[in-house]
Design an enzyme around this catalytic site. Structure first.
Site, mmCIF file in Angstrom:
data_model
loop_
_atom_site.group_PDB
_atom_site.id
_atom_site.type_symbol
_atom_site.label_atom_id
_atom_site.label_comp_id
_atom_site.label_asym_id
_atom_site.label_seq_id
_atom_site.Cartn_x
_atom_site.Cartn_y
_atom_site.Cartn_z
ATOM 1 C CD GLU A 269 9.826 2.544 13.431
ATOM 2 O OE1 GLU A 269 9.153 3.385 14.080
ATOM 3 O OE2 GLU A 269 10.597 2.835 12.504
ATOM 4 N N GLY B 127 -0.492 2.695 13.223
ATOM 5 C CA GLY B 127 0.001 1.348 13.530
ATOM 6 C C GLY B 127 -0.915 0.628 14.511
ATOM 7 N N GLY C 229 5.147 4.218 10.671
ATOM 8 C CA GLY C 229 4.412 5.484 10.631
ATOM 9 C C GLY C 229 3.987 5.900 12.020
ATOM 10 C CB SER C 230 1.164 7.999 13.114
ATOM 11 O OG SER C 230 0.064 7.280 12.581
ATOM 12 C CB CYS D 148 11.382 6.367 13.651
ATOM 13 S SG CYS D 148 12.472 5.440 12.595
ATOM 14 C CE LYS E 80 -3.766 2.455 1.498
ATOM 15 N NZ LYS E 80 -3.196 3.806 1.562
ATOM 16 C CD GLU F 11 7.570 9.995 16.661
ATOM 17 O OE1 GLU F 11 8.631 9.555 16.223
ATOM 18 O OE2 GLU F 11 6.451 9.605 16.255
HETATM 19 P P1 NAP Z 1 0.575 7.622 9.090
HETATM 20 O O1 NAP Z 1 -0.470 8.645 9.262
HETATM 21 O O2 NAP Z 1 0.746 6.664 10.187
HETATM 22 O O3 NAP Z 1 0.247 6.848 7.726
HETATM 23 C C1 NAP Z 1 1.076 5.797 7.239
HETATM 24 C C2 NAP Z 1 0.236 4.886 6.366
HETATM 25 O O4 NAP Z 1 -0.714 4.220 7.188
HETATM 26 C C3 NAP Z 1 -0.561 5.606 5.297
HETATM 27 O O5 NAP Z 1 -0.547 4.828 4.127
HETATM 28 C C4 NAP Z 1 -1.960 5.671 5.865
HETATM 29 O O6 NAP Z 1 -2.993 5.534 4.950
HETATM 30 C C5 NAP Z 1 -2.013 4.440 6.727
HETATM 31 N N1 NAP Z 1 -2.907 4.618 7.862
HETATM 32 C C6 NAP Z 1 -2.802 5.555 8.839
HETATM 33 N N2 NAP Z 1 -3.799 5.401 9.723
HETATM 34 C C7 NAP Z 1 -4.536 4.349 9.315
HETATM 35 C C8 NAP Z 1 -5.716 3.708 9.801
HETATM 36 N N3 NAP Z 1 -6.325 4.117 10.898
HETATM 37 N N4 NAP Z 1 -6.194 2.675 9.092
HETATM 38 C C9 NAP Z 1 -5.591 2.265 7.962
HETATM 39 N N5 NAP Z 1 -4.505 2.840 7.451
HETATM 40 C C10 NAP Z 1 -3.975 3.871 8.111
HETATM 41 O O7 NAP Z 1 1.994 8.276 8.838
HETATM 42 P P2 NAP Z 1 2.462 9.517 7.932
HETATM 43 O O8 NAP Z 1 1.410 9.952 6.988
HETATM 44 O O9 NAP Z 1 3.718 9.111 7.340
HETATM 45 O O10 NAP Z 1 2.758 10.675 8.950
HETATM 46 C C11 NAP Z 1 1.874 11.062 9.976
HETATM 47 C C12 NAP Z 1 2.583 11.008 11.312
HETATM 48 O O11 NAP Z 1 3.179 9.725 11.514
HETATM 49 C C13 NAP Z 1 3.750 11.965 11.459
HETATM 50 O O12 NAP Z 1 3.366 13.249 11.799
HETATM 51 C C14 NAP Z 1 4.582 11.293 12.510
HETATM 52 O O13 NAP Z 1 4.104 11.631 13.773
HETATM 53 C C15 NAP Z 1 4.362 9.821 12.292
HETATM 54 N N6 NAP Z 1 5.471 9.149 11.549
HETATM 55 C C16 NAP Z 1 6.259 8.321 12.232
HETATM 56 C C17 NAP Z 1 7.269 7.663 11.563
HETATM 57 C C18 NAP Z 1 8.152 6.706 12.271
HETATM 58 O O14 NAP Z 1 9.253 6.475 11.814
HETATM 59 N N7 NAP Z 1 7.695 6.071 13.301
HETATM 60 C C19 NAP Z 1 7.479 7.845 10.223
HETATM 61 C C20 NAP Z 1 6.640 8.692 9.538
HETATM 62 C C21 NAP Z 1 5.621 9.319 10.225
HETATM 63 P P3 NAP Z 1 -3.295 6.540 3.722
HETATM 64 O O15 NAP Z 1 -2.347 6.102 2.663
HETATM 65 O O16 NAP Z 1 -4.674 6.275 3.338
HETATM 66 O O17 NAP Z 1 -3.015 7.916 4.245
#
Ligand code: NAP
Length: 497
Positions: free
Chosen positions: A227, A208, A203-204, A263, A146, A354
């Protein structure tokens, strides 16, 4: 993949798995090398497009491309060595009394179709052909990616490279598929599908955890290796705070690296209020104040950064240490550094969350006991770091022991940003930094997320996989009757049996 429902995609992935799981490790290794070569063939067009989409500098993206292709090659090498399947043989004993002992032979096998969520902050190394995809394909699993909506053209290009490698190697086309539907619901349907056997996510915490919960509610629950980030505490011991001239600049560059979008970003510094602490604070603040606001990966991440930063800076007892620069566009994130007393920090859960961006919070402790209480108040982390002079490190052995209970990687006198891709790397810590701290998402051990052991009892030689046969031409290490040996087994194809 346009026009296909998630059900179509998973049906295809499962059908391809029924062929791919019998493909020899040598052929899978050749396939991983072919993907790496095809990514290199994309030339710097890939870098240009990724830079346009993510605002990451081209030099960083070139490094990331190297890391991506090296990861693929590292998994190929692992397959060629063969030992990773952990072939273990306990030969039978027909003479044993009162009952004969059966012949038992165990090794690891791929689990089935894996759904990979591309990460926004590593458009190459943790996305379409990143570590999750490479480790799953290496294990013999098929992959549905995805892709992350923040870099669709980058993902499409890398997908085309993987498809070309599949064609060259004569493998089933559907061993890899990309779903570029940008809705959250599409990802949820992929996780819920009965044919999906595991999920990899970076991701977030919210994303996760939502996927983890969804997978747990399925009729057949499956593992979600998520993660979800970390604040990566850094303990600064008094001697090094007093004596080091370089520590402030070292920490500032790690906090600011990539506009803080790692991260492993050091979001929390913990120090004792001793001689030299105030001067250290001034120097660190001066280093941080020099930085200008940088463009973040996407406007959503920039908005989340501004919101989380503002929330943290307005908590009781938190003092801003640098004059905040104004962001000129909605995609920019300005650096922030703040100070708080240990007591206010321990009492406040918001300060332990975070803040994804160029932000760090310094916790000031009165004495070692208070420092220990700060560490004990922390949740699970990807990394924890201690900076100290050689003579003071042993004095703080207990603090270091406490840090170890909180993290997956413990660092001495170095910054947490920068994650080596090796067998010994651990990128995964106690919850909530990851959903399963026993596994890593970086390094060749990442393959163990997508396999499970199967034991063959009293099977005829010809029906065993080559790694478990008596004669072994693969020349791999395996454990026979509690002794590690190299043996020669004939190459064998289960489909021909
Ligand atoms: P994200 O919001 O966690 O999204 C990552 C992926 O997961 C996207 O493809 C998103 O879908 C999907 N997703 C998110 N929530 C979901 C849910 N409830 N059900 C199903 N799929 C879901 O991460 P991001 O867009 O990269 O960044 C947002 C925040 O994540 C940042 O502000 C930061 O705090 C955190 N982040 C953390 C890391 C890390 O290394 N741990 C890395 C990047 C970001 P869609 O494709 O439909 O949007």
């Amino acid at each position: 993949m346009s026009g296909l429902s998630e059900d179509d995609v998973l049906q295809r992935a499962d059908k391809a798995f029924q062929v791919y799981r019998y493909i020899s490790a040598q052929k899978r290794a050749a396939f991983l090398h072919a993907i790496a070569a095809e990514i290199d063939n994309l030339t710097d067009d890939l870098i240009r497009i990724a830079a346009e989409e993510t605002c990451l500098p081209e030099a960083r993206l070139k490094n990331e491309r190297g890391r991506t292709t090296n990861q693929l090659k590292a998994f190929a090498q692992l397959l060629q060595a063969g030992d990773w399947v952990q072939a273990t043989i306990d030969t039978g004993d027909t003479e044993r009394k009162p009952l004969p002992r059966p012949d038992l032979r165990k090794m690891l096998f791929p689990i089935g179709p894996v759904v990979v969520f591309g990460a926004s902050n590593f458009p190459l190394a943790f996305s379409t052909a990143g570590g999750d995809t490479a480790s799953a394909l290496a294990s013999g699993c098929t992959v549905v990616v995805k892709s992350h909506p923040a870099h669709p053209r980058t993902s499409a290009l890398v997908s085309s490279a993987i498809r070309e490698a599949i064609r060259q190697c004569g493998l089933p086309g559907d061993i890899f598929q990309e779903v570029s539907d940008t809705s959250i619901e599409a990802g949820q349907r992929l996780v819920q599908h009965r044919l999906t056997k595991a999920v990899a996510f970076t991701g977030s915490f919210q994303g996760g955890k939502a996927l983890f919960d969804l997978a747990g509610k399925r009729e057949e629950p499956i593992p979600v290796y998520a993660e979800m980030g970390s604040i990566n505490p850094v303990v600064l011991l008094p001697g090094i705070v007093r004596e080091s001239d370089t520590l402030p600049a070292t920490l500032a560059s790690s906090i600011l690296l990539g506009v803080g979008q790692f991260c492993t970003n050091p979001g929390l510094l913990i120090a004792l209020d001793t001689d030299g602490f105030t001067s250290f604070l001034h120097k660190l603040a001066a280093e941080m104040a020099q930085a200008s606001p940088g463009n973040m990966l996407h406007t959503g991440i920039a908005a989340a950064y501004k919101h989380k930063k503002s929330e943290a800076l307005h908590q009781k007892g938190v003092h801003t240490l640098i004059q905040e620069k104004t962001d000129t566009t909605e995609r920019q994130g300005a650096p922030a550094l703040a100070l708080v007393d240990a007591r206010d920090f321990i009492a406040n859960p918001i300060l332990k969350e975070e803040v994804f961006g160029p932000y760090s919070l310094i916790v000031k402790c009165e004495d070692e006991e208070e420092l220990k209480r700060v560490v004990q108040s922390l949740k699970g982390q990807l990394t924890a770091t201690v900076f100290g002079l050689p003579q003071e490190l042993p004095v703080y052995r207990e603090v270091i022991g406490l840090l170890q209970t909180r993290c997956g990687r413990l660092i001495c006198n170095g910054v947490p940003t920068g994650v080596e891709v090796t067998k010994a790397m651990q990128h995964g810590g106690p919850y909530p930094s990851s959903t399963d701290s026993k596994f890593t998402s970086v390094g060749t051990d990442a393959i163990y997320r997508f396999v499970r052991p199967v034991c063959f009892q009293d099977f005829p030689e010809a029906l065993l996989p080559p790694e478990l046969q008596n004669k072994n031409e693969l020349n791999i290490w395996r454990c026979v009757n509690n002794t590690w040996t190299r043996a020669a087994i004939q190459t064998f194809n289960l489909q021909q049996a």
